[in-house]
Motif scaffolding. Structure first.
Motif, PDB file in Angstrom:
ATOM      1  N   VAL A   1       0.845  -1.206   0.000  1.00 12.68           N
ATOM      2  CA  VAL A   1       0.000   0.000   0.000  1.00 12.68           C
ATOM      3  C   VAL A   1       0.880   1.256   0.000  1.00 12.68           C
ATOM      4  CG1 VAL A   1      -1.649   1.355   1.350  1.00 12.68           C
ATOM      5  CG2 VAL A   1      -1.960  -1.104   1.120  1.00 12.68           C
TER       6      VAL A   1
ATOM      7  N   TRP B   1       2.583   1.788  -3.421  1.00 13.20           N
ATOM      8  CA  TRP B   1       1.680   2.302  -4.457  1.00 13.20           C
ATOM      9  C   TRP B   1       1.386   3.774  -4.201  1.00 13.20           C
ATOM     10  CZ3 TRP B   1       1.100   1.031  -9.116  1.00 13.20           C
ATOM     11  CH2 TRP B   1       1.111  -0.313  -9.538  1.00 13.20           C
TER      12      TRP B   1
ATOM     13  N   PHE C   1       2.010   6.843  -6.700  1.00 11.39           N
ATOM     14  CA  PHE C   1       0.955   7.799  -7.008  1.00 11.39           C
ATOM     15  C   PHE C   1       1.397   9.238  -6.723  1.00 11.39           C
ATOM     16  CE2 PHE C   1      -2.501  10.420  -5.447  1.00 11.39           C
ATOM     17  CZ  PHE C   1      -3.216  10.547  -6.625  1.00 11.39           C
TER      18      PHE C   1
ATOM     19  N   LYS D   1       0.410  25.363 -18.710  1.00  8.02           N
ATOM     20  CA  LYS D   1      -0.402  26.549 -18.432  1.00  8.02           C
ATOM     21  C   LYS D   1       0.422  27.843 -18.523  1.00  8.02           C
ATOM     22  CE  LYS D   1      -3.914  27.834 -15.099  1.00  8.02           C
ATOM     23  NZ  LYS D   1      -4.467  27.518 -13.789  1.00  8.02           N
TER      24      LYS D   1
ATOM     25  N   TYR E   1       5.421  -9.409  -7.466  1.00 10.81           N
ATOM     26  CA  TYR E   1       4.704 -10.251  -8.433  1.00 10.81           C
ATOM     27  C   TYR E   1       5.611 -11.180  -9.245  1.00 10.81           C
ATOM     28  CZ  TYR E   1       1.084  -6.866  -7.250  1.00 10.81           C
ATOM     29  OH  TYR E   1       0.198  -6.074  -6.555  1.00 10.81           O
TER      30      TYR E   1
ATOM     31  N   ASP F   1      -5.409  -8.686  -4.121  1.00 15.07           N
ATOM     32  CA  ASP F   1      -4.124  -8.001  -3.927  1.00 15.07           C
ATOM     33  C   ASP F   1      -4.030  -6.758  -4.791  1.00 15.07           C
ATOM     34  OD1 ASP F   1      -3.417  -9.833  -2.132  1.00 15.07           O
ATOM     35  OD2 ASP F   1      -2.008 -10.931  -3.411  1.00 15.07           O
ATOM     36  N   PHE F   2      -4.570  -6.889  -5.989  1.00 11.87           N
ATOM     37  CA  PHE F   2      -4.495  -5.764  -6.912  1.00 11.87           C
ATOM     38  C   PHE F   2      -5.434  -4.643  -6.458  1.00 11.87           C
ATOM     39  CE2 PHE F   2      -5.630  -3.518 -10.821  1.00 11.87           C
ATOM     40  CZ  PHE F   2      -4.370  -3.241 -11.303  1.00 11.87           C
TER      41      PHE F   2
ATOM     42  N   TYR G   1      -6.601  -4.028  -3.394  1.00 13.23           N
ATOM     43  CA  TYR G   1      -6.317  -3.503  -2.056  1.00 13.23           C
ATOM     44  C   TYR G   1      -5.534  -2.180  -2.030  1.00 13.23           C
ATOM     45  CZ  TYR G   1      -4.422  -3.772   2.731  1.00 13.23           C
ATOM     46  OH  TYR G   1      -4.035  -3.495   3.998  1.00 13.23           O
ATOM     47  N   PRO G   2      -4.338  -2.070  -2.659  1.00 11.37           N
ATOM     48  CA  PRO G   2      -3.605  -0.796  -2.566  1.00 11.37           C
ATOM     49  C   PRO G   2      -4.358   0.377  -3.185  1.00 11.37           C
ATOM     50  CG  PRO G   2      -2.265  -2.469  -3.630  1.00 11.37           C
ATOM     51  CD  PRO G   2      -3.601  -3.044  -3.479  1.00 11.37           C
ATOM     52  N   PHE G   3      -5.119   0.075  -4.241  1.00 14.93           N
ATOM     53  CA  PHE G   3      -5.796   1.167  -4.947  1.00 14.93           C
ATOM     54  C   PHE G   3      -6.905   1.796  -4.110  1.00 14.93           C
ATOM     55  CE2 PHE G   3      -3.670  -0.714  -8.551  1.00 14.93           C
ATOM     56  CZ  PHE G   3      -3.259   0.415  -9.232  1.00 14.93           C
TER      57      PHE G   3
ATOM     58  N   PHE H   1      -6.707   2.612  -1.105  1.00 17.52           N
ATOM     59  CA  PHE H   1      -6.087   3.682  -0.312  1.00 17.52           C
ATOM     60  C   PHE H   1      -5.713   4.875  -1.186  1.00 17.52           C
ATOM     61  CE2 PHE H   1      -5.766  -0.053   2.242  1.00 17.52           C
ATOM     62  CZ  PHE H   1      -6.103   0.409   3.496  1.00 17.52           C
ATOM     63  N   ILE H   2      -5.360   4.569  -2.442  1.00 15.46           N
ATOM     64  CA  ILE H   2      -5.051   5.679  -3.351  1.00 15.46           C
ATOM     65  C   ILE H   2      -6.320   6.499  -3.621  1.00 15.46           C
ATOM     66  CG2 ILE H   2      -4.328   6.245  -5.728  1.00 15.46           C
ATOM     67  CD1 ILE H   2      -2.258   3.984  -5.411  1.00 15.46           C
TER      68      ILE H   2
ATOM     69  N   ILE I   1      -6.754   8.696  -0.699  1.00 10.02           N
ATOM     70  CA  ILE I   1      -5.794   9.808  -0.682  1.00 10.02           C
ATOM     71  C   ILE I   1      -6.223  10.911  -1.661  1.00 10.02           C
ATOM     72  CG2 ILE I   1      -3.428  10.440  -1.367  1.00 10.02           C
ATOM     73  CD1 ILE I   1      -2.487   7.977   0.055  1.00 10.02           C
ATOM     74  N   ILE I   2      -6.642  10.494  -2.865  1.00  9.52           N
ATOM     75  CA  ILE I   2      -7.075  11.518  -3.839  1.00  9.52           C
ATOM     76  C   ILE I   2      -8.310  12.248  -3.299  1.00  9.52           C
ATOM     77  CG2 ILE I   2      -7.729  12.017  -6.230  1.00  9.52           C
ATOM     78  CD1 ILE I   2      -6.462   9.421  -7.085  1.00  9.52           C
TER      79      ILE I   2
ATOM     80  N   GLN J   1      -7.298  14.747  -0.901  1.00  3.22           N
ATOM     81  CA  GLN J   1      -6.657  15.882  -1.586  1.00  3.22           C
ATOM     82  C   GLN J   1      -7.710  16.805  -2.202  1.00  3.22           C
ATOM     83  OE1 GLN J   1      -3.791  14.349  -4.343  1.00  3.22           O
ATOM     84  NE2 GLN J   1      -2.316  13.913  -2.757  1.00  3.22           N
TER      85      GLN J   1
ATOM     86  N   LEU K   1      -9.716  12.143 -10.791  1.00  3.33           N
ATOM     87  CA  LEU K   1      -8.747  13.031 -11.440  1.00  3.33           C
ATOM     88  C   LEU K   1      -9.451  14.072 -12.308  1.00  3.33           C
ATOM     89  CD1 LEU K   1      -5.801  10.604 -12.340  1.00  3.33           C
ATOM     90  CD2 LEU K   1      -5.926  12.238 -10.470  1.00  3.33           C
TER      91      LEU K   1
ATOM     92  N   PHE L   1     -10.632  16.590  -9.856  1.00  2.00           N
ATOM     93  CA  PHE L   1      -9.511  17.363  -9.321  1.00  2.00           C
ATOM     94  C   PHE L   1      -9.006  18.374 -10.360  1.00  2.00           C
ATOM     95  CE2 PHE L   1      -5.745  16.686  -6.169  1.00  2.00           C
ATOM     96  CZ  PHE L   1      -5.854  18.016  -5.805  1.00  2.00           C
ATOM     97  N   TYR L   2      -8.877  17.885 -11.594  1.00  2.00           N
ATOM     98  CA  TYR L   2      -8.389  18.772 -12.658  1.00  2.00           C
ATOM     99  C   TYR L   2      -9.374  19.926 -12.882  1.00  2.00           C
ATOM    100  CZ  TYR L   2      -6.110  20.226 -16.943  1.00  2.00           C
ATOM    101  OH  TYR L   2      -5.442  20.962 -17.887  1.00  2.00           O
TER     102      TYR L   2
ATOM    103  N   TYR M   1      -9.133  22.459  -9.987  1.00  2.00           N
ATOM    104  CA  TYR M   1      -7.816  23.059  -9.787  1.00  2.00           C
ATOM    105  C   TYR M   1      -7.833  24.517 -10.270  1.00  2.00           C
ATOM    106  CZ  TYR M   1      -2.765  23.649  -9.862  1.00  2.00           C
ATOM    107  OH  TYR M   1      -1.486  24.111  -9.639  1.00  2.00           O
ATOM    108  N   ASP M   2      -7.475  25.415  -9.381  1.00  2.00           N
ATOM    109  CA  ASP M   2      -7.462  26.841  -9.692  1.00  2.00           C
ATOM    110  C   ASP M   2      -8.841  27.335 -10.146  1.00  2.00           C
ATOM    111  OD1 ASP M   2      -6.062  29.133  -9.558  1.00  2.00           O
ATOM    112  OD2 ASP M   2      -5.121  28.979 -11.515  1.00  2.00           O
TER     113      ASP M   2
END
Lengths: 362, 379
Positions: free
Chosen positions: A20, A23, A27, A42, A75, B7-8, B10-12, B14-15, B18-19, B22, B214, B217-218, B221-222
């Motif tokens: 985790v 990754w 990111f 920009k 992996y 497994d694949f 799981y980490p995502f 949390f991403i 996080i986004i 943000q 994303l 977010f984009y 942004y501003d």
């Protein structure tokens, strides 16, 4: 101390946590690369964007490296495949760094032009040769990379310090240095804690600490890069000798010398010479574009606008100077377009250009 | 679900979280950035900050529970926490958009009714133990809350103009992707999909949610400041006066009615002197009456029209920016400030030497009309 060799692919509860975190590292690097890419696109007309283009590749290189590391460590069943992935990771990082060095050195000379780009390119070639001979020794020789990386940032900090000292308006440079120093220390130590030899000694927990240190490092470096002024905005001042603005009719509108020489005859004849030169160049290329004439120790940049030519005579060829001249000409034409369109030769109305020159060049 | 998919996946997760944090943090930043302008409508940033922050926390907890928690007690706890988080997100969002300054956009009585229903459902979800009823309540809250927020978002787009409209449209596209994937991918649906299909959905869900995030977010942004609706319709004319020379150095007409007549009138020397001299004269009289020289007139009312004034700063304090309007709006004052900043930024180098460009001001400042149009397009 734990001396049991860690088995790959990594597995178990700590490995899940690591996966985790790693990754997340990928990111964050990728995200910061995108932030700088967005800023570059920009603000492409601003000098700082030339420098920020380099940061995109630096962060992208780190991000790619970690993707390869994750694939290799979590992996890949075969050890050979793991090492291939790791080496691909190192090469990605090195390529990212070499583009970063090149982008910075294109506009800023440290000791010698493209010195670090050259050293780093040689380092990549050496690395690739060595891993072709022995696939397992890639990790060990990455220390050369870190030495060059560190050296580059030492020179970088020295140059930055001189900019801060000569421009007190930029504020407290010690705070900026703190971010850079912490970033680099965390990055190198963090990376050190994740290499196989250290993990074999201290177990996977060292990799967790190393990863966390690296997250801290990325944030510090990002904050540093985003807040520091561009070298390009300050560095060119010593390199410019003369500036001229010439109306396309051939009349000299404005001239300024930054080197203190005062040769009236030279100045009054230059507009005619440059207009003729420009006409010849345009006759050859059949289109109006920026012209850069190089002579040993002297560079002449001629930037055409709609109604005027901007001319810079400088000591070195820097991309930043071309952008600066272009922005300067654009500003004059925005303000004076209607006057210049049907200019009657009245110089009085154009006298405030001197203040615009001061805003841009002094 | 196969281990490799797990497994694949799981980490995502949390991403995604996080986004989301943000995005939430950036919305908070936007809120504080524009807070000083006192434009209450910008509280919408705060509403979105809560929605993304708490909403995604709930969704991620629910996702972790669905795929990784086998223990029944722990699972119940996760579900409760998830509901609390999502409820807080929705309630805070509705609470903010039920403020009276959103009345121009939407009937806030309806918003308050939806808010009341949401609060009731949230309490019921938290106290009941009947699974069937529980699912029905969640469905009701999803339909009512989700559709209402979608409706609000569409109204917001319809009422907005320029860059804000385009940005809001992109946010909506991002949100639709996220909501669609969250509904089908956050939990396993054994009655709807076979195991293989479920695995593919799981595999694709996180990258697609990240894509949606994303886009959001984009788009934010501003993000430009939110100005009150219809502010543009209330502006008539803009004048920039040089007090030292009693002269209008720039003017822009926002209405096209009787344009020629207006221009010829304003270009005349007498109009120049009457207008600029009038403003300065009034300034002097008011200063004498109020015995205060520091403060300047900010507003003059004449019949159904108003003149809002803003003084140049520092080296440019000889300039006065006047805007003729039908209605005094915080947004128009903000735009006047923006115009002042842009004018100083572009012409700052030559403003000290206005005497040198005597009688050529109209030609030199002509380009500023384009900048004003750009300001209008952006906002």
């Amino acid at each position: 101390m734990i001396f049991d060799k860690i088995e790959f692919p990594l597995d178990g509860p700590i490995a899940d946590v690591l996966l985790v975190i790693e990754w997340i590292i990928v990111f964050i690097y990728l995200e910061f690369a995108l932030v700088f890419l967005n800023r570059t696109l920009k603000f492409k007309k601003e000098l700082k964007s030339l420098q920020e283009k380099g940061y995109v590749f630096l962060f992208l290189g780190f991000s790619l490296m970690w993707i390869f590391f994750i694939i290799g460590d979590y992996y890949m069943i075969s050890l050979d495949l793991r090492y291939i992935c790791l080496n691909c990771g190192y090469v990605s990082l090195m390529l990212g760094c070499v583009i970063f060095f090149y982008t910075i050195e294109k506009n800023k000379i440290f000791l010698k032009r493209y010195l670090f780009t050259l050293i780093f390119t040689l380092d990549i070639i050496l690395f690739i040769l060595i891993i072709f001979i022995d696939i397992y020794s890639g990790q060990l020789i990455t220390f050369t990379f870190w030495i060059i990386f560190l050296l580059f940032f030492i020179f970088y900090s020295i140059e930055l310090g001189s900019i801060f000292k000569s421009n007190p308006i930029l504020g407290n440079y010690k705070f900026q240095y703190l971010k850079l120093v912490l970033g680099i220390i965390f990055l190198i130590f963090g990376f050190g804690l994740t290499i196989d030899f250290i993990i074999d000694l201290f177990g996977l927990i060292s990799r967790v600490i190393g990863d966390l240190l690296q997250i801290g490092a990325i944030i510090f470096l990002f904050l540093f890069f985003i807040s520091i002024p561009s070298f390009l905005e300050y560095d060119w001042q010593k390199k410019v000798e003369n500036i001229y603005i010439i109306h396309k009719s051939g009349l000299l509108i404005y001239e300024k010398s930054f080197i203190g020489e005062d040769d009236d005859q030279y100045d009054s004849s230059i507009s005619g010479k440059i207009t003729s030169l420009k006409m010849m160049l345009e006759h050859i290329s059949k289109k109006e574009d920026i012209s850069v004439i190089e002579k040993k120790g002297k560079i002449i940049i001629i930037q055409p606008g709609h109604y005027i030519y901007g001319v810079l005579i400088c000591k070195v060829k820097l991309n930043s100077l071309q952008i600066l001249l272009n922005n300067f000409i654009e500003k004059i034409e925005v303000i004076y377009s209607k006057i210049l369109e049907k200019w009657d030769g009245d110089l009085k109305v154009l006298r405030p250009i001197d203040k615009i020159v001061k805003d841009y060049f002094i | 679900m196969g281990n490799e998919f797990k497994d694949f996946h799981y980490p995502f997760i949390f991403i995604v979280l996080i986004i989301a944090y943000q995005i939430s943090a950036y919305c908070f930043y936007l809120y504080f950035r524009y807070k000083k302008e006192k434009l209450k409508i910008n509280n919408i940033s705060l509403a979105f900050a809560f929605l993304y922050g708490f909403g995604f926390t709930g969704i991620v907890i629910r996702s972790i529970n669905s795929y990784y928690i086998d223990d029944l007690l722990l699972s119940n706890l996760f579900i409760k926490i998830s509901h609390i988080s999502i409820s807080i997100a929705v309630i805070l969002f509705l609470l903010i958009i039920s403020q009276k300054y959103y009345n121009e956009l939407i009937d806030i009585r309806i918003t308050r009714i939806v808010l009341f229903i949401s609060v009731m459902i949230s309490i019921l979800i938290f106290i009941i133990n009947d699974i069937a009823l529980f699912e029905i309540l969640i469905l009701i809250s999803l339909v009512i809350g989700g559709l209402y927020m979608l409706f609000f978002h569409i109204l917001l787009i319809q009422k907005s103009t320029g860059t804000i409209r385009n940005r809001l449209l992109s946010v909506l596209i991002g949100d639709i992707i996220i909501i669609f994937i969250v509904v089908i991918g956050t939990e396993r649906h054994p009655y709807l999909f076979s195991s293989d299909v479920q695995d593919i959905i799981t595999l694709l869900s996180n990258p697609l949610v990240i894509l949606g995030q994303l886009i959001v977010f984009y788009s934010i942004y501003d993000f430009p400041i939110f100005l009150e609706f219809n502010w543009q319709e209330n502006i008539l004319n803009l004048y920039i006066l040089d007090i030292n020379r009693l002269k209008i150095i720039f003017q822009h007409n926002f209405i096209k009615v009787n344009e020629e007549e207006l221009i010829s009138k304003q270009n005349s020397k007498s109009h120049n002197i009457i207008f600029s001299g009038g403003i300065i004269g009034m300034e002097k009289i008011v200063s004498a009456m109020t015995k205060s020289k520091e403060s300047k007139i900010e507003k003059i009312r004449q019949g159904e029209y108003l003149i809002l004034l803003n003084q140049g700063e520092n080296d440019f304090n000889f300039l006065t920016y006047c805007i003729l309007v039908k209605k005094d709006m915080v947004s128009i004052r903000y735009v006047l400030k923006l115009i002042k900043n842009e004018f100083t930024k572009l012409y700052g180098s030559i403003l000290q030497d206005l005497k040198l460009i005597e009688d050529k001001e109209s030609q030199i400042f002509l380009e500023f009309n384009q900048i004003i149009e750009d300001i209008f397009k952006t906002n």
